[in-house]
Scaffold this motif. Structure first.
Motif, mmCIF file in Angstrom:
data_model
loop_
_atom_site.group_PDB
_atom_site.id
_atom_site.type_symbol
_atom_site.label_atom_id
_atom_site.label_comp_id
_atom_site.label_asym_id
_atom_site.label_seq_id
_atom_site.Cartn_x
_atom_site.Cartn_y
_atom_site.Cartn_z
ATOM 1 N N SER A 1 30.560 52.216 2.617
ATOM 2 C CA SER A 1 30.012 52.281 1.255
ATOM 3 C C SER A 1 31.077 52.478 0.186
ATOM 4 C CB SER A 1 28.987 53.424 1.165
ATOM 5 O OG SER A 1 29.605 54.672 1.420
ATOM 6 N N GLY A 2 32.347 52.607 0.599
ATOM 7 C CA GLY A 2 33.424 52.759 -0.373
ATOM 8 C C GLY A 2 33.666 54.186 -0.820
ATOM 9 N N HIS A 3 33.125 55.180 -0.087
ATOM 10 C CA HIS A 3 33.299 56.586 -0.453
ATOM 11 C C HIS A 3 34.254 57.316 0.489
ATOM 12 C CE1 HIS A 3 29.099 55.914 -2.189
ATOM 13 N NE2 HIS A 3 29.871 56.140 -3.236
ATOM 14 N N VAL A 4 35.022 56.565 1.273
ATOM 15 C CA VAL A 4 35.855 57.212 2.279
ATOM 16 C C VAL A 4 36.872 58.157 1.644
ATOM 17 C CG1 VAL A 4 37.539 55.311 2.343
ATOM 18 C CG2 VAL A 4 37.248 56.810 4.330
ATOM 19 N N PHE A 5 37.446 57.790 0.476
ATOM 20 C CA PHE A 5 38.419 58.675 -0.182
ATOM 21 C C PHE A 5 37.770 60.006 -0.544
ATOM 22 C CE2 PHE A 5 40.156 60.312 -4.240
ATOM 23 C CZ PHE A 5 41.425 60.655 -3.798
ATOM 24 N N GLY A 6 36.589 59.959 -1.159
ATOM 25 C CA GLY A 6 35.894 61.185 -1.531
ATOM 26 C C GLY A 6 35.517 62.014 -0.320
ATOM 27 N N ASP A 7 35.093 61.355 0.767
ATOM 28 C CA ASP A 7 34.726 62.075 1.989
ATOM 29 C C ASP A 7 35.938 62.796 2.585
ATOM 30 O OD1 ASP A 7 32.191 61.152 1.666
ATOM 31 O OD2 ASP A 7 32.262 59.682 3.281
ATOM 32 N N LEU A 8 37.081 62.109 2.591
ATOM 33 C CA LEU A 8 38.292 62.717 3.153
ATOM 34 C C LEU A 8 38.794 63.870 2.285
ATOM 35 C CD1 LEU A 8 40.222 59.546 4.396
ATOM 36 C CD2 LEU A 8 38.976 61.238 5.764
ATOM 37 N N VAL A 9 38.673 63.727 0.960
ATOM 38 C CA VAL A 9 39.066 64.821 0.064
ATOM 39 C C VAL A 9 38.133 66.013 0.261
ATOM 40 C CG1 VAL A 9 39.304 65.552 -2.334
ATOM 41 C CG2 VAL A 9 40.129 63.310 -1.645
ATOM 42 N N ALA A 10 36.844 65.750 0.473
ATOM 43 C CA ALA A 10 35.889 66.829 0.751
ATOM 44 C C ALA A 10 36.261 67.547 2.040
ATOM 45 C CB ALA A 10 34.468 66.263 0.851
ATOM 46 N N LEU A 11 36.675 66.784 3.047
ATOM 47 C CA LEU A 11 37.101 67.374 4.317
ATOM 48 C C LEU A 11 38.361 68.213 4.117
ATOM 49 C CD1 LEU A 11 36.011 67.247 7.220
ATOM 50 C CD2 LEU A 11 37.670 65.433 7.679
ATOM 51 N N LEU A 12 39.291 67.720 3.280
ATOM 52 C CA LEU A 12 40.509 68.477 2.968
ATOM 53 C C LEU A 12 40.153 69.773 2.249
ATOM 54 C CD1 LEU A 12 43.591 68.757 2.743
ATOM 55 C CD2 LEU A 12 43.485 67.388 0.651
ATOM 56 N N SER A 13 39.221 69.700 1.296
ATOM 57 C CA SER A 13 38.784 70.890 0.566
ATOM 58 C C SER A 13 38.212 71.927 1.522
ATOM 59 C CB SER A 13 37.738 70.502 -0.486
ATOM 60 O OG SER A 13 37.317 71.627 -1.224
ATOM 61 N N THR A 14 37.432 71.456 2.486
ATOM 62 C CA THR A 14 36.844 72.351 3.480
ATOM 63 C C THR A 14 37.921 73.030 4.313
ATOM 64 O OG1 THR A 14 34.942 70.869 3.599
ATOM 65 C CG2 THR A 14 35.176 72.460 5.366
ATOM 66 N N PHE A 15 38.940 72.267 4.699
ATOM 67 C CA PHE A 15 40.023 72.835 5.511
ATOM 68 C C PHE A 15 40.808 73.887 4.728
ATOM 69 C CE2 PHE A 15 44.490 72.783 6.879
ATOM 70 C CZ PHE A 15 44.330 73.166 8.208
ATOM 71 N N ILE A 16 41.112 73.602 3.464
ATOM 72 C CA ILE A 16 41.857 74.563 2.638
ATOM 73 C C ILE A 16 41.050 75.844 2.448
ATOM 74 C CG2 ILE A 16 42.904 74.979 0.376
ATOM 75 C CD1 ILE A 16 43.398 71.956 0.181
ATOM 76 N N LEU A 17 39.739 75.702 2.210
ATOM 77 C CA LEU A 17 38.880 76.874 2.061
ATOM 78 C C LEU A 17 38.879 77.712 3.337
ATOM 79 C CD1 LEU A 17 36.764 78.555 0.549
ATOM 80 C CD2 LEU A 17 35.020 76.955 1.380
ATOM 81 N N SER A 18 38.813 77.051 4.486
ATOM 82 C CA SER A 18 38.831 77.765 5.767
ATOM 83 C C SER A 18 40.162 78.484 5.966
ATOM 84 C CB SER A 18 38.596 76.783 6.916
ATOM 85 O OG SER A 18 37.360 76.133 6.773
ATOM 86 N N THR A 19 41.238 77.865 5.513
ATOM 87 C CA THR A 19 42.551 78.507 5.596
ATOM 88 C C THR A 19 42.596 79.761 4.735
ATOM 89 O OG1 THR A 19 43.593 76.337 5.932
ATOM 90 C CG2 THR A 19 45.027 78.158 5.287
ATOM 91 N N ALA A 20 42.024 79.680 3.531
ATOM 92 C CA ALA A 20 41.982 80.849 2.643
ATOM 93 C C ALA A 20 41.189 81.985 3.275
ATOM 94 C CB ALA A 20 41.352 80.458 1.299
ATOM 95 N N ILE A 21 40.071 81.652 3.898
ATOM 96 C CA ILE A 21 39.248 82.671 4.559
ATOM 97 C C ILE A 21 40.008 83.311 5.708
ATOM 98 C CG2 ILE A 21 37.158 83.015 5.948
ATOM 99 C CD1 ILE A 21 35.853 80.778 4.272
ATOM 100 N N THR A 22 40.714 82.494 6.495
ATOM 101 C CA THR A 22 41.467 83.006 7.640
ATOM 102 C C THR A 22 42.597 83.926 7.196
ATOM 103 O OG1 THR A 22 40.978 80.974 8.869
ATOM 104 C CG2 THR A 22 42.759 82.360 9.701
ATOM 105 N N VAL A 23 43.331 83.519 6.163
ATOM 106 C CA VAL A 23 44.421 84.359 5.648
ATOM 107 C C VAL A 23 43.867 85.680 5.103
ATOM 108 C CG1 VAL A 23 46.234 84.536 3.897
ATOM 109 C CG2 VAL A 23 45.900 82.384 5.118
#
Length: 299
Positions: free
Chosen positions: A148-170
């Motif tokens: 559907s052409g939203h792969v960039f947004g989906d991957l950025v959302a996944l990156l945002s999720t990973f960074i948030l999880s890193t903040a929680i872990t730290v």
């Protein structure tokens, strides 16, 4: 009714309010009808100001001044939350809302993996099972994004999720209160957005929605959700975060007529089912352990 039961009901009410309020975040951002960086700048400024007003009132009311940034580790956490805000806002404007909130629910998987690697907290078997099904759900959504052409947004959302999880872990590793550090982190997206706005111009057609979101909605939501653990268990608090995953796509569907695609709905259903089943199991396990402890140490 015992005081313990009253406190539990109070916690459910407070956390439920926070979870419900949070579901308005993305719809309000989109109602502002602004471009990415202008919206991010306005939201960050209002959240930053609101947070320090709360800190000032809290300090005057209690006579105690909580640390805003607890040391160098606090700066790291603040920076991580700042990066999360930037990537989240980019994802809002580059993928469908349903894709975004379903992928954001994946933070439980990243948090479990990071805790296992860095904190040596090995997830239980049931967590691995839930993570497996959630991976399938996210895979379906990202695959749909490719077509559907939203792969960039989906991957950025996944990156945002990973960074948030890193903040929680730290934060967990530090053992310190990072509540205000997370809000100070809005200074990073505020500065980045200010630079981008100075280059490209400011464009928010209806700023009132974004100001209301930053100053009231997100502030109230996170205050309530942060207060919940004082009265109820962590798994119960986590259940209320799912309200955003479930309800936000419905609000966007009603307001903007943006119906989630069938693959997104299928992937989201898998993610929600896995999360709910896992959270219910955690709640059952926590209560069972509490009963066993009470039997071993009767008052």
């Amino acid at each position: 009714m015992s005081q313990l039961e009253l406190d539990h009901r109070k916690g459910l009410l407070i956390t439920g309010i926070g979870g419900l309020v949070l579901t308005a975040d993305i719809p309000l951002l989109r109602l502002g009808q602004g471009e990415t960086w202008s919206t991010l700048f306005l939201r960050s400024v209002t959240t930053f100001v609101a947070a320090f007003l709360i800190w000032a009132v809290w300090s005057l009311a209690t006579g105690k001044k909580p640390k805003i940034v607890p040391g160098r580790i606090g700066l790291v956490v603040a920076a991580l939350y700042g990066l999360t805000s930037i990537t989240f806002m980019i994802a809002v404007y580059n993928t469908k809302t349903a894709n975004l909130v379903f992928i954001l629910a994946f933070n439980t998987v990243f948090s479990a993996l990071l805790s296992w690697i860095f904190l040596k907290e090995r997830p239980k078997t049931v967590t691995f099972i839930a993570m497996f099904f959630m991976l399938i759900g996210v895979g379906i959504i990202v695959r749909e994004g490719l077509s559907s052409g939203h792969v960039f947004g989906d991957l950025v959302a996944l990156l945002s999720t990973f960074i948030l999880s890193t903040a929680i872990t730290v934060s967990r590793a530090s053992g310190k209160d990072m509540g205000f550090a997370a809000i100070v982190g809005t200074a990073l997206p505020m500065l980045v957005a200010a630079y981008m706005v100075s280059q490209n111009g400011y464009a928010v057609a209806v700023p009132g929605w974004v100001i209301f979101n930053g100053a009231v909605v997100t502030t109230l939501a996170f205050l309530c959700l942060a207060t919940g653990p004082k009265f109820i268990s962590g798994p119960e608090v986590a259940m209320f975060y799912l309200l955003e995953t479930v309800l936000t796509p419905i609000w966007v569907w009603m307001i903007f007529s943006e119906r989630p695609s069938d693959p997104t709905l299928a992937g989201g259903l898998i993610i929600i089912t896995a999360l709910v089943c896992h959270s219910l199991w955690q709640m059952y396990h926590a209560r069972r352990m509490a009963r066993m402890t009470a039997l071993r140490h009767p008052v």
